[in-house]
Design an enzyme around this catalytic site. Structure first.
Site, PDB file in Angstrom:
ATOM      1  N   SER A 177       0.853  -1.187   0.000  1.00  0.00           N
ATOM      2  CA  SER A 177       0.000   0.000   0.000  1.00  0.00           C
ATOM      3  C   SER A 177       0.889   1.238   0.000  1.00  0.00           C
ATOM      4  CB  SER A 177      -0.890   0.011   1.234  1.00  0.00           C
ATOM      5  OG  SER A 177      -0.096   0.346   2.357  1.00  0.00           O
ATOM      6  N   LYS A 178       0.240   2.384   0.083  1.00  0.00           N
ATOM      7  CA  LYS A 178       0.944   3.674   0.133  1.00  0.00           C
ATOM      8  C   LYS A 178       2.032   3.694   1.194  1.00  0.00           C
ATOM      9  CE  LYS A 178      -0.180   7.213  -2.493  1.00  0.00           C
ATOM     10  NZ  LYS A 178       0.905   7.326  -3.442  1.00  0.00           N
ATOM     11  N   ARG A 179       1.764   2.970   2.296  1.00  0.00           N
ATOM     12  CA  ARG A 179       2.731   2.965   3.394  1.00  0.00           C
ATOM     13  C   ARG A 179       4.118   2.525   2.935  1.00  0.00           C
ATOM     14  NH1 ARG A 179      -0.486  -0.558   5.794  1.00  0.00           N
ATOM     15  NH2 ARG A 179       1.181  -2.027   5.498  1.00  0.00           N
ATOM     16  N   GLY A 237       5.743   3.368   0.463  1.00  0.00           N
ATOM     17  CA  GLY A 237       6.384   4.310  -0.454  1.00  0.00           C
ATOM     18  C   GLY A 237       5.595   4.352  -1.740  1.00  0.00           C
TER      19      GLY A 237
END
Ligand code: GLU
Length: 524
Positions: A245-247, A249
């Site tokens: 996910s976005k987490r 990067g």
């Protein structure tokens, strides 16, 4: 009898195309191309609150960039709402679906009651067989019905191409809503009606869709349609083993593109997420992938997004390009950093030719007119660019690296790396200055300024002064590039040319005391 292969990629335009979606799209595309089938594109834009035209455009842009060409006209799901609702009405007419008049709060209460009694709640179809007059009375009360699909008793069993046999008891599938009380179709209905109308033969999508598939099968059957073959792709996890996910990067394809990843490398890397090639080969060209990809070699266990491997593969694809191709691709990254201008490329060769002569012919060692902080006349030269790319290509993992590692080739505006200063200048500043002076003076009188001549100067000086070549090479690299490491010094000196080298050695002599002081401060 086997159907002709027709697969679809069905992204929702609610944001930049996520790596996971691109992965799904790619596997559909590779399968279609390998099987000589059709790859269809359907934009699932029914969520009007979240869908935006700019995200639709972003999908086209990324697919084009990745070289995933699609066949036939794009299908916009939002333009087919009437068709979806029409099919739902048909299901009501054929007794496969029904209008349900329960109010949401009534259903809530029923569910609670069932829970308190330890039963699981399934719709009791109280309104499934009411008469037209009863329906009218309910509507007169202000109730608006939803349409629910009737799930038969028994089991739902299907053979997934990747996961194998999947079986669920139908008691776990409630008669789900296919049309809301406001008359709009739900996702499940829209997807299945579209898949039927588009004659999709294989539904290839992420494993998180498996529970949807068990519902969709009932819709296909109720509509009297042939079931497609299903293939659910493994989840992609970050290195912490959590779903990507976005987490983690950069999570969208365009972010990798903007960070300097090549389209071929993205395609290659994503293809390896879940596909076991059967041997150790990891580098694949697009043509090889189209030839070799097989759904039967896709495994079901989760797959990990290994950024280091991605970088390595990107480096391999960089190495597979010619200098000319690389320059074309790397140039926008240099432009972004203000390192090259916007001259029409046709003018570059001529510019370079005359400007190189100016630079190389300047034996004074004092290049003139450097008002913009760039090595005079070098930045636009095509031949110069080719030499720079040739020197950098092995060291660059991304196109953006060309602008970072190659900065000193295009501008005089660079800092001296403190660590490099401490290691190669600060330990014996006077001796280093002396060596830089010797180098400058020898360089300035060289008639032919090429790799052999430069190497000859450094070897001669070392011998003459009883020093090691490294005692010239390291301080000289810091002076010319600001860095501790980089491409072969003799080569980069020859590429930079005499005027620039002499000028930078002079500048280093001026700035050495300050740089040493600054490096000490940075350490503390
Ligand atoms: N639009 C769905 C998504 O983006 C895909 C639906 C499907 O493949 O059936 O997850």
């Amino acid at each position: 009898m086997s159907r002709s292969v027709r697969v679809r990629f069905a992204p929702s335009p609610t944001g930049l195309l996520h790596i996971g979606s691109a992965h799904t799209g790619l596997f559909n595309w590779l399968f279609a191309r390998k099987e000589k089938g059709r790859f269809l594109l359907r934009i699932e834009d029914t969520d009007t609150a979240r869908s935006r035209q700019e995200w639709v455009d972003a999908i086209y842009e990324v697919l084009e960039w990745m070289g995933m060409d699609w066949d036939e006209d794009v299908v916009y799901q939002s333009r087919r709402i009437e068709r979806h609702v029409d099919r739902a009405r048909h299901l009501v007419e054929t007794g496969r679906a029904y209008r349900c008049y329960y109010l949401p709060e009534e259903l809530e209460a029923k569910k609670k009651e069932a829970l308190a009694e330890g039963r699981s709640w399934r719709n009791d179809r109280r309104y499934a067989d009411i008469t037209a007059a009863e329906a009218e009375a309910l509507e007169a009360e202000g109730r608006k019905p939803v349409i629910r699909l009737k799930i038969p008793e028994g089991k739902t069993i299907f053979r997934d191409r990747i996961l194998g046999e999947i079986e669920v008891g139908n008691e776990t599938i409630d008669d789900f809503v296919i049309v809301r009380s406001n008359g709009t179709p739900l996702y499940h209905l829209a997807v299945v009606v579209d898949d039927v109308d588009m004659e999709v033969s294989h539904v290839i999508r992420g494993i998180d869709h498996v529970t949807n598939t068990t519902k969709h099968i009932h819709l296909f059957q109720a509509l009297g349609a042939e079931l497609p073959e299903f293939a659910h792709l493994p989840s992609i996890l970050g290195e912490d083993k959590k779903k990507l996910s976005k987490r983690h990067g950069a999570a969208s394809v365009s972010e990798y593109r903007d960070a300097g990843y090549l389209s071929d490398a993205v395609v290659n890397f994503l293809s390896l997420l879940g596909w076991q090639t059967g041997d150790d080969q990891e580098f694949f060209t697009r043509a090889e992938l189209m030839e070799r990809f097989s759904l039967d070699q896709v495994h079901k266990r989760d797959t990990v997004f290994d950024l280091r491997k991605f970088e390595w593969l990107n480096g391999q694809h960089i190495m597979a390009l010619s200098n000319e191709e690389l320059w074309t691709l790397a140039k926008p990254f240099l432009k972004r950093e203000g390192l090259v201008g916007d001259r029409p490329s046709g003018s570059e060769k001529t510019d370079c030719h005359s400007e190189r002569q100016t630079v190389d012919g300047n034996t004074s060692g004092q290049p003139e007119g450097q008002t913009d902080g760039r090595p005079k006349g070098k930045t636009a030269g095509h031949a110069y660019a080719m030499e720079v790319v040739a020197l950098l290509r092995e060291r660059c993992r991304t196109l953006a690296d060309f602008a970072v590692q190659g900065r000193f080739f295009f501008t005089d505006d660079f800092d001296y790396n403190s660590k490099a200063v401490r290691k190669h200048w600060a330990k014996e500043p006077d001796a280093v200055s002396e060596r830089i002076v010797w180098l400058r003076d020898e360089f300035a009188v060289l008639e032919v300024f090429d790799v052999e001549a430069v190497e000859g100067v450094i070897r001669d000086l070392s011998e003459r002064h009883g020093l090691k070549a490294a005692q010239f090479i390291h301080p000289c690299r810091v002076a010319l590039t600001g860095e501790m490491a980089g491409p072969s010094l003799f080569h980069l000196v020859a590429v930079l040319g005499k005027a620039v080298c002499v000028e930078r050695l002079n500048r280093a002599l001026d700035r050495l005391p300050d740089a040493i002081e600054q490096a000490a401060v940075n350490q503390g």
